[in-house]
Design a protein around this motif. Structure first.
Motif, PDB file in Angstrom:
ATOM      1  N   GLU A 175       0.651  -1.347   0.002  1.00  9.93           N
ATOM      2  CA  GLU A 175      -0.059  -0.110   0.057  1.00  9.93           C
ATOM      3  C   GLU A 175       1.008   1.284  -0.021  1.00  9.93           C
ATOM      4  N   ARG A 176       1.946   1.125   0.669  1.00  7.79           N
ATOM      5  CA  ARG A 176       2.808   2.450   0.711  1.00  7.79           C
ATOM      6  C   ARG A 176       4.019   2.592  -0.158  1.00  7.79           C
ATOM      7  N   GLY A 177       3.914   1.401  -1.331  1.00  5.14           N
ATOM      8  CA  GLY A 177       4.818   1.439  -2.376  1.00  5.14           C
ATOM      9  C   GLY A 177       6.072   1.069  -2.356  1.00  5.14           C
ATOM     10  N   ILE A 178       6.158   0.497  -1.211  1.00  2.00           N
ATOM     11  CA  ILE A 178       7.654  -0.337  -1.075  1.00  2.00           C
ATOM     12  C   ILE A 178       7.660  -1.579  -1.972  1.00  2.00           C
ATOM     13  N   PRO A 179       8.500  -1.585  -2.954  1.00  2.00           N
ATOM     14  CA  PRO A 179       9.007  -2.709  -3.862  1.00  2.00           C
ATOM     15  C   PRO A 179       9.375  -3.902  -3.306  1.00  2.00           C
ATOM     16  N   LEU A 180       9.027  -4.396  -2.100  1.00  2.00           N
ATOM     17  CA  LEU A 180       9.563  -5.809  -1.792  1.00  2.00           C
ATOM     18  C   LEU A 180       9.152  -6.852  -2.737  1.00  2.00           C
ATOM     19  N   PRO A 181       7.936  -6.828  -3.399  1.00  2.00           N
ATOM     20  CA  PRO A 181       7.481  -7.902  -4.292  1.00  2.00           C
ATOM     21  C   PRO A 181       8.514  -8.046  -5.480  1.00  2.00           C
ATOM     22  N   MET A 182       9.461  -7.161  -5.574  1.00  2.00           N
ATOM     23  CA  MET A 182      10.506  -7.047  -6.921  1.00  2.00           C
ATOM     24  C   MET A 182      11.608  -8.162  -6.461  1.00  2.00           C
ATOM     25  N   LEU A 183      11.695  -8.424  -5.024  1.00  2.00           N
ATOM     26  CA  LEU A 183      12.810  -9.252  -4.581  1.00  2.00           C
ATOM     27  C   LEU A 183      12.428 -10.809  -4.655  1.00  2.00           C
ATOM     28  N   THR A 184      13.352 -11.648  -4.880  1.00  2.00           N
ATOM     29  CA  THR A 184      13.272 -13.153  -5.121  1.00  2.00           C
ATOM     30  C   THR A 184      13.137 -13.598  -3.476  1.00  2.00           C
ATOM     31  N   GLY A 185      12.443 -14.636  -3.283  1.00  2.00           N
ATOM     32  CA  GLY A 185      12.488 -15.241  -1.979  1.00  2.00           C
ATOM     33  C   GLY A 185      13.772 -15.468  -1.161  1.00  2.00           C
ATOM     34  N   ARG A 186      14.585 -15.730  -1.850  1.00  2.00           N
ATOM     35  CA  ARG A 186      16.178 -15.577  -1.122  1.00  2.00           C
ATOM     36  C   ARG A 186      16.566 -14.139  -0.827  1.00  2.00           C
ATOM     37  N   GLU A 187      16.164 -13.318  -1.522  1.00  2.00           N
ATOM     38  CA  GLU A 187      16.649 -11.791  -1.501  1.00  2.00           C
ATOM     39  C   GLU A 187      15.840 -11.265  -0.141  1.00  2.00           C
ATOM     40  N   ARG A 188      14.568 -11.836  -0.022  1.00  2.00           N
ATOM     41  CA  ARG A 188      13.730 -11.268   1.009  1.00  2.00           C
ATOM     42  C   ARG A 188      14.091 -12.049   2.569  1.00  2.00           C
ATOM     43  N   GLU A 189      14.519 -13.345   2.220  1.00  2.00           N
ATOM     44  CA  GLU A 189      14.992 -13.798   3.440  1.00  2.00           C
ATOM     45  C   GLU A 189      16.425 -13.286   3.861  1.00  2.00           C
ATOM     46  N   VAL A 190      17.295 -12.829   3.180  1.00  2.00           N
ATOM     47  CA  VAL A 190      18.475 -12.415   3.462  1.00  2.00           C
ATOM     48  C   VAL A 190      18.151 -10.980   3.757  1.00  2.00           C
ATOM     49  N   LEU A 191      17.175 -10.112   3.444  1.00  2.00           N
ATOM     50  CA  LEU A 191      16.697  -8.821   3.854  1.00  2.00           C
ATOM     51  C   LEU A 191      16.274  -8.917   5.300  1.00  2.00           C
ATOM     52  N   GLU A 192      15.573  -9.617   5.519  1.00  5.49           N
ATOM     53  CA  GLU A 192      15.281  -9.851   6.940  1.00  5.49           C
ATOM     54  C   GLU A 192      16.119 -10.189   8.033  1.00  5.49           C
ATOM     55  N   GLN A 193      17.124 -11.079   7.521  1.00  7.77           N
ATOM     56  CA  GLN A 193      18.326 -11.216   8.565  1.00  7.77           C
ATOM     57  C   GLN A 193      19.012 -10.211   8.660  1.00  7.77           C
TER      58      GLN A 193
END
Length: 231
Positions: A153-171
């Motif tokens: 809703e706020r326009g943060i483009p996290l859907p552009m990230l791959t699954g592993r990239e999201r996991e890395v960002l979380e860590q």
């Protein structure tokens, strides 16, 4: 830095501190102190002339303070990394420096080894914030963080990230280093570094601090106290 020596500019209005920092850094084979100046205006000029990789910047100085000097340096030389040094652990210094584009925040009473590692980390493109400080930044900049699902809703483009990239960002948002993430995922640090670089590029941010803020704004992780043993 591809094996090249890291060029460092020191900025402080106290000559004894300049000399002390220079002595600490100059004994390292991979670091080179290319200049020492005493105020922010001189720092702006010196960066244009000397083209350092990293600037260690005091906050309270005559003529031009460190925050405004950082803002001008980053505007003209976005590839230069500024690490702000201060005697006081004050939130206004921290937030003003980060909003000006600084890549890190270090207290002057830090151990010499921490100073050396801070310069190396900044040169490698890493942000320099302890987990406790990261939480203060997140709380200030995200209003304690939105709930799950607000990112789109706020326009943060996290859907552009791959699954592993999201996991890395979380860590990364949990305060983990590249080495810790590599051990957790059973991959090399080089692989993690590539993932982090891809995350920064896709989110359009310049360092890990801004990536962490994006993660909290998107609801990928929720603000909560981080364990004290990671200090």
């Amino acid at each position: 830095m591809n094996g090249a020596r890291v060029r460092v500019l020191l900025v402080d209005d106290q000559p004894l501190l300049l000399q002390g920092f220079a002595m600490i850094l100059s004994v390292e084979d991979d670091l080179e102190v290319v200049g020492q100046v005493g105020d922010g205006a001189q720092a702006v000029e010196a960066v244009a002339r000397l083209r350092p990789d990293v600037v260690l910047m005091d906050v309270q100085m005559p003529v031009l303070d460190g925050v405004e000097a950082t803002r001008r340096i980053i505007a003209d030389h976005p590839d230069v990394r500024v690490v702000v040094l201060t005697t006081f652990d004050r939130d206004d210094y921290l937030f003003d420096a980060l909003e000006a584009g600084a890549s890190g925040f270090l207290l002057k009473n830090a151990d010499p080894d921490d100073l050396v590692q801070a310069v190396r980390a900044a040169a490698d493109g890493h942000a320099l914030l302890a987990p406790e400080v990261t939480m203060r930044v997140i709380t200030r900049m995200t209003g304690a963080g939105p709930s799950e699902g607000e990112g789109e809703e706020r326009g943060i483009p996290l859907p552009m990230l791959t699954g592993r990239e999201r996991e890395v960002l979380e860590q990364v948002a949990r305060g983990m280093s590249n080495g810790e993430i590599a051990r957790a995922f059973f991959v090399t640090e080089a692989t993690v570094k590539t993932h982090v670089s891809n995350v920064l590029a896709k989110l359009g941010v310049r360092d890990r601090v801004q990536a962490v803020i994006a993660a909290y704004e998107a609801g990928l992780v929720s603000p909560r106290p981080l364990s004290r043993d990671r200090a």
